[in-house]
Scaffold this motif. Structure first.
Motif, short mmCIF file in Angstrom:
data_model
loop_
_atom_site.label_atom_id
_atom_site.label_comp_id
_atom_site.label_asym_id
_atom_site.label_seq_id
_atom_site.Cartn_x
_atom_site.Cartn_y
_atom_site.Cartn_z
N LEU A 150 -9.65 10.64 -6.17
CA LEU A 150 -8.86 10.07 -5.09
C LEU A 150 -8.66 11.12 -4.00
CD1 LEU A 150 -7.57 7.22 -4.88
CD2 LEU A 150 -5.40 8.25 -5.52
N THR A 151 -8.59 10.65 -2.76
CA THR A 151 -8.34 11.53 -1.62
C THR A 151 -7.10 11.08 -0.88
OG1 THR A 151 -9.68 10.26 -0.04
CG2 THR A 151 -10.83 11.90 -1.40
N ALA A 152 -6.61 11.94 0.00
CA ALA A 152 -5.41 11.60 0.77
C ALA A 152 -5.67 10.50 1.77
CB ALA A 152 -4.91 12.86 1.49
N ALA A 153 -6.94 10.20 2.12
CA ALA A 153 -7.26 9.16 3.10
C ALA A 153 -7.32 7.77 2.47
CB ALA A 153 -8.58 9.48 3.78
N ASP A 154 -7.34 7.66 1.15
CA ASP A 154 -7.44 6.36 0.49
C ASP A 154 -6.15 5.57 0.65
OD1 ASP A 154 -10.06 6.61 -0.47
OD2 ASP A 154 -9.38 7.84 -2.15
N ARG A 203 -0.74 13.16 -4.93
CA ARG A 203 0.31 12.59 -5.76
C ARG A 203 0.53 11.13 -5.38
NH1 ARG A 203 5.80 15.94 -6.60
NH2 ARG A 203 4.17 17.48 -7.04
N ILE A 204 0.61 10.24 -6.37
CA ILE A 204 0.85 8.82 -6.15
C ILE A 204 1.89 8.34 -7.15
CG2 ILE A 204 -1.49 8.39 -5.28
CD1 ILE A 204 -2.17 7.20 -8.03
N PRO A 205 2.53 7.18 -6.90
CA PRO A 205 3.48 6.65 -7.89
C PRO A 205 2.75 6.29 -9.18
CG PRO A 205 3.76 5.57 -5.74
CD PRO A 205 2.50 6.37 -5.66
N ALA A 206 3.44 6.44 -10.28
CA ALA A 206 2.85 6.10 -11.58
C ALA A 206 2.58 4.61 -11.69
CB ALA A 206 3.78 6.55 -12.70
N SER A 207 3.30 3.79 -10.91
CA SER A 207 3.10 2.34 -10.95
C SER A 207 1.76 1.92 -10.36
CB SER A 207 4.24 1.64 -10.20
OG SER A 207 4.34 2.14 -8.87
N ALA A 208 1.06 2.81 -9.66
CA ALA A 208 -0.23 2.47 -9.06
C ALA A 208 -1.38 2.61 -10.05
CB ALA A 208 -0.49 3.36 -7.84
N LEU A 209 -1.13 3.15 -11.23
CA LEU A 209 -2.19 3.36 -12.20
C LEU A 209 -2.53 2.08 -12.93
CD1 LEU A 209 -1.01 6.74 -13.78
CD2 LEU A 209 -2.80 6.41 -12.07
N THR A 231 -7.82 0.55 -4.67
CA THR A 231 -7.70 0.91 -3.26
C THR A 231 -8.18 -0.24 -2.39
OG1 THR A 231 -9.92 1.89 -3.16
CG2 THR A 231 -8.09 3.34 -3.83
N VAL A 232 -7.84 -0.18 -1.12
CA VAL A 232 -8.22 -1.20 -0.15
C VAL A 232 -9.03 -0.54 0.95
CG1 VAL A 232 -7.39 -2.91 1.51
CG2 VAL A 232 -6.20 -2.59 -0.66
N LEU A 289 0.83 -1.20 0.00
CA LEU A 289 0.00 0.00 0.00
C LEU A 289 0.86 1.25 0.00
CD1 LEU A 289 -2.85 -0.91 2.51
CD2 LEU A 289 -2.77 -1.25 0.04
N VAL A 290 0.37 2.28 -0.65
CA VAL A 290 0.99 3.60 -0.61
C VAL A 290 -0.09 4.60 -0.22
CG1 VAL A 290 2.80 3.14 -2.28
CG2 VAL A 290 0.59 3.92 -3.08
N GLN A 291 0.33 5.62 0.48
CA GLN A 291 -0.60 6.65 0.93
C GLN A 291 -0.49 7.86 -0.01
OE1 GLN A 291 -2.36 5.67 3.61
NE2 GLN A 291 -3.77 7.39 3.43
N PRO A 292 -1.59 8.26 -0.62
CA PRO A 292 -1.53 9.47 -1.46
C PRO A 292 -1.08 10.67 -0.65
CG PRO A 292 -3.59 8.27 -1.80
CD PRO A 292 -2.94 7.66 -0.60
#
Length: 395
Positions: A360-364, A315-321, A332-333, A59-62
């Protein structure tokens, strides 16, 4: 003396019964323990097998943007005012006074053209003027005499009108000859090539003795170029989606290859407010101070615009797309470790990361590099949670 023989005592039935019961109890305990151990092992095996069937995800946090990004664009520098100097008279270059790089003032002499043909035309024009003036003077005297004779009835009025008309025509010829002389005198004044404004001579494409043809374009050649470089215009093509942000008054940072590490401040002064259909960009003009003379017109420059922070952008890593038939999405989970896909839009691409404008939100909790085959509602195992659980068991 010989020892007495030992006589073995017979074992009682009670002892034998006790031993048998004890053996049976021990056997039962061993069997029960074995069954219990096998049951626990089977349960653990089922749990482990069930756990292994769940895909493990990271998991990564936006992250909300703490500051606006920068827009880097190539641009070109141009003089604030640039005047190519062409000849207005044909002839030969007699002399030039200022070379490239020279600072000039408005009206300062740059070069002199020698035009003998123009001199002869002026002489001829003055002679034609003198002839016209003499003819006009004679026509005036004749007209006056005929008008005097008209009172004696010795001449016809038609003859008097002819003489008066002839005088008027001769006066018009004088005016035309005078205008021609003045035209040639004005043209001869262009033998002196002067600077149109204060500036710098940025080109000189002639030399003494060179044949000069009057005119511009394909007729005549450019002799000098005078440029005002105290301020420079900066032209940049801004992509259409950023055009509303780059408004008049926006400040940008400018850098040039010849001064690495140095930055100059440029300000937007005009925009074309139209999109070029072939490039999808709009032309924007900026102004940069060049009183120190470091910047050169015609050069390449890099512009950086500070973009404002978008309130709901993360902002999220491009690998999450994930891009499939349903469009651009992010996995998302939820709180129960179930997968939920969300459709997103990209506002800016930074290469290894992207800024999400909506969806997308920062809490996702976002899955980084989601495994193939995931669908909405699938259960997953979070890698961090699994590691924590394993550490707790080992402890």
């Amino acid at each position: 003396m010989p020892s007495e023989p030992v006589i073995a005592q017979p074992v009682s039935r009670r002892t034998i019964r006790l031993i048998a019961i004890t053996g049976i109890v021990v056997a039962v305990i061993v069997v029960v323990s074995g069954v219990a151990v096998r049951a626990v092992g089977a349960r653990d095996l089922r749990a482990w097998t069930s756990e292994q069937t769940l895909p493990t995800v990271n998991l990564v946090q936006p992250k909300a943007a703490s500051s606006g990004s920068t827009l880097d664009l190539p641009s070109r520098l141009e003089a604030f005012s640039r005047a190519p100097i062409f000849a207005r008279v044909s002839g030969y270059l007699k002399s030039w006074d200022v070379d490239i790089g020279g600072q000039v003032k408005a009206g300062q002499l740059l070069a002199v053209i020698e035009s003998p043909e123009l001199d002869q035309q002026l002489i001829q024009a003055r002679a034609d003027l003198a002839t016209a003036q003499a003819n006009a003077a004679l026509a005036a005297t004749t007209a006056k005499r005929w008008q005097a004779l008209l009172g004696t009835d010795s001449v016809a009025k038609q003859d008097v009108d002819d003489r008066t008309g002839d005088y008027a025509a001769k006066k018009a010829v004088v005016a035309a000859a005078q205008a021609n002389v003045e035209r040639l005198v004005a043209t001869k004044g262009f033998e002196r090539i002067i600077a149109p404004f204060d500036g710098t001579v940025t080109s000189r494409d002639t030399d003494i003795g060179a044949l000069i043809n009057a005119g511009s374009g394909g007729v005549g050649q450019e002799l000098f170029t005078v440029s005002d470089v105290k301020q420079l215009r900066v032209y940049v093509q801004v992509p259409q989606n950023y055009a509303p942000i780059v408004q008049v008054g926006t400040v940008a940072t400018l850098s040039v290859p010849e001064y690495p590490g140095q930055h100059f401040t440029a300000r937007v002064i005009a925009s074309a407010n139209a999109v070029n259909a072939s490039s999808g960009t709009t032309l924007v003009q900026l102004l940069v101070d060049n009183s120190n003379g470091k910047l050169m017109p015609g050069g390449f420059a890099s512009l950086q615009f500070k973009l404002p922070v978008q309130a709901d952008a993360v902002r999220i890593p491009a690998s999450a797309l994930v891009f499939d038939a349903r469009g651009l999405r992010v996995a998302t989970v939820d709180a129960n470790n179930h997968v939920a896909f969300k459709t997103v839009t990209i506002s800016r691409d930074f290469g290894d990361a992207v800024e999400i404008g909506s969806g997308l939100t920062a809490a996702d909790r976002v899955i980084d590099t989601p495994p193939d085959g995931l669908i909405d509602g699938d259960s997953v195992k979070v890698a961090a949670a699994a590691a924590t659980s394993k550490a707790a068991k080992n402890g």
